[in-house]
Design an enzyme around this catalytic site. Structure first.
Site, short mmCIF file in Angstrom:
data_model
loop_
_atom_site.label_atom_id
_atom_site.label_comp_id
_atom_site.label_asym_id
_atom_site.label_seq_id
_atom_site.Cartn_x
_atom_site.Cartn_y
_atom_site.Cartn_z
N SER A 122 -39.51 14.24 7.50
CA SER A 122 -39.32 14.71 8.87
C SER A 122 -40.37 14.12 9.79
O SER A 122 -40.31 14.30 10.99
CB SER A 122 -39.36 16.23 8.93
OG SER A 122 -40.48 16.72 8.26
N HIS A 143 -32.17 12.92 7.30
CA HIS A 143 -32.99 14.05 7.73
C HIS A 143 -32.12 15.29 7.94
O HIS A 143 -31.36 15.38 8.89
CB HIS A 143 -33.73 13.68 9.02
CG HIS A 143 -34.67 14.73 9.49
ND1 HIS A 143 -34.87 15.04 10.81
CD2 HIS A 143 -35.46 15.58 8.79
CE1 HIS A 143 -35.75 16.02 10.90
NE2 HIS A 143 -36.12 16.37 9.70
N GLU A 155 -29.65 13.55 10.56
CA GLU A 155 -30.02 12.30 11.19
C GLU A 155 -30.09 11.23 10.10
O GLU A 155 -30.73 11.44 9.07
CB GLU A 155 -31.37 12.44 11.89
CG GLU A 155 -31.29 13.35 13.11
CD GLU A 155 -32.65 13.64 13.75
OE1 GLU A 155 -32.72 13.65 14.99
OE2 GLU A 155 -33.63 13.87 13.02
N ASN A 193 -36.61 16.37 16.20
CA ASN A 193 -38.00 16.81 16.12
C ASN A 193 -38.82 16.31 17.31
O ASN A 193 -39.75 16.98 17.77
CB ASN A 193 -38.66 16.33 14.82
CG ASN A 193 -38.24 17.19 13.62
OD1 ASN A 193 -37.59 18.21 13.79
ND2 ASN A 193 -38.62 16.77 12.43
N1 3HC Z 1 -29.98 29.53 3.32
C1 3HC Z 1 -28.64 29.55 3.27
N2 3HC Z 1 -27.88 30.16 4.20
C2 3HC Z 1 -28.49 30.81 5.19
C3 3HC Z 1 -29.88 30.86 5.30
C4 3HC Z 1 -30.64 30.18 4.32
N3 3HC Z 1 -31.98 30.15 4.35
N4 3HC Z 1 -30.20 31.57 6.40
C5 3HC Z 1 -29.05 31.96 6.96
N5 3HC Z 1 -28.03 31.50 6.23
C6 3HC Z 1 -26.62 31.65 6.53
C7 3HC Z 1 -26.16 33.05 6.33
O1 3HC Z 1 -25.75 33.27 5.01
C8 3HC Z 1 -24.99 33.11 7.30
O2 3HC Z 1 -23.86 32.49 6.70
P1 3HC Z 1 -22.38 33.01 7.00
O3 3HC Z 1 -22.20 32.96 8.48
O4 3HC Z 1 -21.54 32.02 6.25
O5 3HC Z 1 -22.33 34.38 6.46
C9 3HC Z 1 -25.43 32.24 8.47
O6 3HC Z 1 -26.41 31.37 7.92
C10 3HC Z 1 -26.00 33.04 9.60
O7 3HC Z 1 -27.09 33.79 9.09
P2 3HC Z 1 -27.56 35.19 9.62
O8 3HC Z 1 -26.40 35.91 10.22
O9 3HC Z 1 -28.32 35.86 8.54
O10 3HC Z 1 -28.65 34.86 10.64
P3 3HC Z 1 -28.56 34.27 12.08
O11 3HC Z 1 -27.26 34.47 12.73
O12 3HC Z 1 -29.77 34.79 12.70
O13 3HC Z 1 -28.71 32.70 11.85
C11 3HC Z 1 -29.92 30.72 11.56
C12 3HC Z 1 -29.77 32.17 11.15
C13 3HC Z 1 -28.68 29.94 11.19
C14 3HC Z 1 -31.11 30.19 10.82
C15 3HC Z 1 -30.12 30.67 13.13
O14 3HC Z 1 -31.09 31.57 13.52
C16 3HC Z 1 -30.51 29.31 13.64
O15 3HC Z 1 -29.67 28.46 13.87
N6 3HC Z 1 -31.84 29.09 13.87
C17 3HC Z 1 -32.38 27.82 14.27
C18 3HC Z 1 -32.79 27.06 13.07
C19 3HC Z 1 -33.34 25.68 13.39
O16 3HC Z 1 -33.67 25.36 14.51
N7 3HC Z 1 -33.45 24.82 12.37
C20 3HC Z 1 -33.99 23.51 12.52
C21 3HC Z 1 -35.48 23.54 12.39
S1 3HC Z 1 -36.20 21.93 12.56
C22 3HC Z 1 -36.01 21.23 11.02
O17 3HC Z 1 -35.58 21.83 10.09
C23 3HC Z 1 -36.44 19.81 10.91
C24 3HC Z 1 -37.61 19.68 10.00
O18 3HC Z 1 -37.90 18.30 9.89
C25 3HC Z 1 -38.83 20.39 10.44
#
Ligand code: 3HC
Length: 523
Positions: A122, A143, A155, A193
């Protein structure tokens, strides 16, 4: 040659990301070989896979049979030689160039000559990894975003050495897995990112400087900007060590102070408080939770609105919905609990507020809304600055009110303003009297960065918007946001932020100014 051209895929490193990637591949019907350094790490990886698919079973999204099949497709091993038959291997080990190079040297030895080798880095340069292998034309970046099974963006990074066929095959695989590939060149932070971390770091800086609290900043960005998570919740999810690595890598390329990691982030990492994975970061995850302070919603207040225009109309509609009575003639202001100035331009606002300050009762709270000047300037002009706070509704039809106290605001005035707005059914957050309050101060620099990226031709509007909606769950992408919020407004807010901070990167980028002058949206 392209579609479905990979059938056996290796994943090296089964931490949060590696295990998530292995799950995505196995769910897509591919045979997966998962490699870890030792048996303990392998068992932890197995645990990730079982828990994540188990959660889907519990939610009724997967049958137990399907879970068994998915797990059955993943062979776990500590022997690199087991990757010999893979036609693609994805490396997802910790973000250290020396470690990644060691892994790629090993892969170079054991993998078939025609196998494509990918890194899920990343923050590191894919080119830096590629040049030390004997097959730089077969090295790509893939990514994924956390949580990998959920986020739809991948990505795909091509270096100047990567052969187009390898890139096309990986992009086709990503599509086949139900994700959206965005193919781009090898720049620090890639698209998502690069745009995300300037914002996350700025939020950490706001906390550091005492501009607002952790909870208020998180609430502002979820309730006010519609993001799925606030910046501190998201940093804890990503892992603060990863955040630091990504920022350091972007800073090394951009030399933009906004990417110089905020000291609070470094301090937490040094203390081993890395976020969710260690049980504590900006938040603690071992406690019972639910320590959210609930804003007490009192009786609907009597509200005086001075000025005319869309904001005055929105405030009147809000009061109407909450059953609050509205007074808009100068003679009636004496009976109001709060008096809001909602004029469209700063001069008119100043005159109206001064008049209102004379008319309002002694314990009324006076609110300034215009973005043209600082709150304190206007507060001083009223002659009763102790009663004045700033008010900003990031979305006048939304549910968030930002309240800014100045150095002259009386001790309980911001509390009273917050309680009165809670009485109108709004979520309130507090901050200091700085340009953009919280939401605009955080979102417009990010939007400016997106416009800069578009202007520089690194990615097109669709790719930039897809990166943020599919990679980070934003309700809409930054280019669409700029057109929706208004390019003229973006330029105004950015100029105010730039005037206050003199931060060069906060000056509106030429593309924005050009489109404003031309009267044309970005799309
Ligand atoms: N593993 C697997 N599935 C997961 C999970 C996990 N850790 N966390 C949540 N889920 C699934 C749930 O099972 C649920 O699935 P379903 O709809 O099929 O039942 C779905 O995701 C929604 O989960 P929740 O209802 O429990 O929770 P939220 O509605 O709050 O959603 C989220 C959680 C999807 C993580 C949402 O908050 C989100 O989109 N957050 C932003 C995350 C983000 O920005 N990620 C990118 C970060 S940057 C990165 O990763 C790059 C790196 O290089 C740093």
């Amino acid at each position: 040659m392209s579609e479905g051209s990979f059938s056996r895929v290796g994943v090296v490193g089964l931490g949060t990301m590696g295990a998530g990637i292995a799950e995505v591949l196995a769910r897509g019907g591919l045979a997966v070989v998962g490699v870890e350094v030792n048996q303990d790490a392998l068992e932890r990886g197995r645990g990730h896979l079982e828990r994540s698919t188990g959660r889907a079973v519990k939610r009724g999204k997967l049958t137990e049979d399907a879970q068994r099949e998915i797990l059955g497709r993943v062979a776990l091993t500590t022997d690199f030689a087991d990757l010999g038959e893979c036609d693609l291997v994805i490396e997802a080990v910790p973000e250290r160039l020396d470690l990644k190079r060691k892994v790629f040297a090993e892969l170079d030895k054991v993998c078939r000559e025609d196998a494509v080798l990918a890194t899920n880095t990343s923050s590191l340069s894919v080119t830096d990894i590629a040049v030390t292998t004997g097959r730089p034309s077969k090295i790509v970046g893939v990514h994924f975003f956390n949580p990998a099974p959920v986020m739809k963006l991948v990505e795909v990074i091509a270096t100047v050495l990567t052969e187009p066929d390898a890139v096309a095959r990986v992009a086709a695989l990503v599509k086949g897995l139900g994700k959206t590939p965005v193919t781009i060149g090898d720049r620090a932070g890639f698209v998502a990112n690069r745009l995300l971390f300037g914002y996350l770091n700025q939020a950490a800086g706001m906390l550091e400087s005492g501009h607002a609290t952790r909870d208020d900043i998180d609430t502002a960005m979820t309730a006010g900007a519609g993001l799925p998570m606030g910046p501190f919740t998201l940093m804890d999810l990503i892992g603060l060590d990863t955040c630091l690595e990504v920022l350091d890598a972007i800073y090394a390329e951009s030399r933009d102070r906004r990417h110089a990691a905020s000291p609070v982030l470094r301090e937490l990492v040094t203390a081993g408080l890395l976020g969710r994975k260690t049980g504590r970061g900006f938040y603690s995850y071992d406690a019972s939770g639910g320590d959210e302070p609930a804003a007490a919603a009192g009786e609907p207040p009597v509200v005086g609105i001075v000025g005319v225009g869309p904001l005055a109309d929105a405030l009147a509609a809000l009061c109407d919905r909450a059953g609050a009575s509205v007074r808009d003639s100068a003679a009636d202001l004496a009976g109001c609990d709060l008096v809001v100035e909602a004029a469209e331009d700063t001069e008119a606002a100043r005159a109206l507020l001064s008049a209102a300050a004379q008319a309002a009762k002694p314990d009324a709270v006076l609110l300034v809304t215009s973005v043209g000047g600082s709150v304190i300037e206007q507060a001083m002009a009223t002659g009763r600055p102790a009663d004045v706070v700033g008010l900003h509704l990031p979305d006048p039809a939304g549910t968030l009110a930002e309240i800014a106290a100045t150095v002259a605001t009386g001790p309980d005035v911001a509390d009273r303003a917050a309680a009165l707005f809670a009485g109108l059914g709004l979520t309130t957050v507090r901050c200091r009297d700085r340009a953009g309050f919280i939401v605009d101060a955080l979102r417009f620099p990010y939007l400016n960065d997106a416009a800069a990226m578009l202007g520089a031709g690194y990615a097109d509007a669709d790719s930039i918007d897809a990166a943020m909606t599919l990679g980070c769950g934003y309700p809409s992408g930054p280019i669409a946001d700029l057109d929706r919020l208004g390019l003229d407004r973006a330029v105004t807010v950015l100029r105010a932020l730039h005037a206050e901070t003199r931060e060069p990167a906060l000056a509106p980028v030429p593309l924005l100014a050009e489109h404003v002058t031309a009267g044309r949206p970005l799309r």
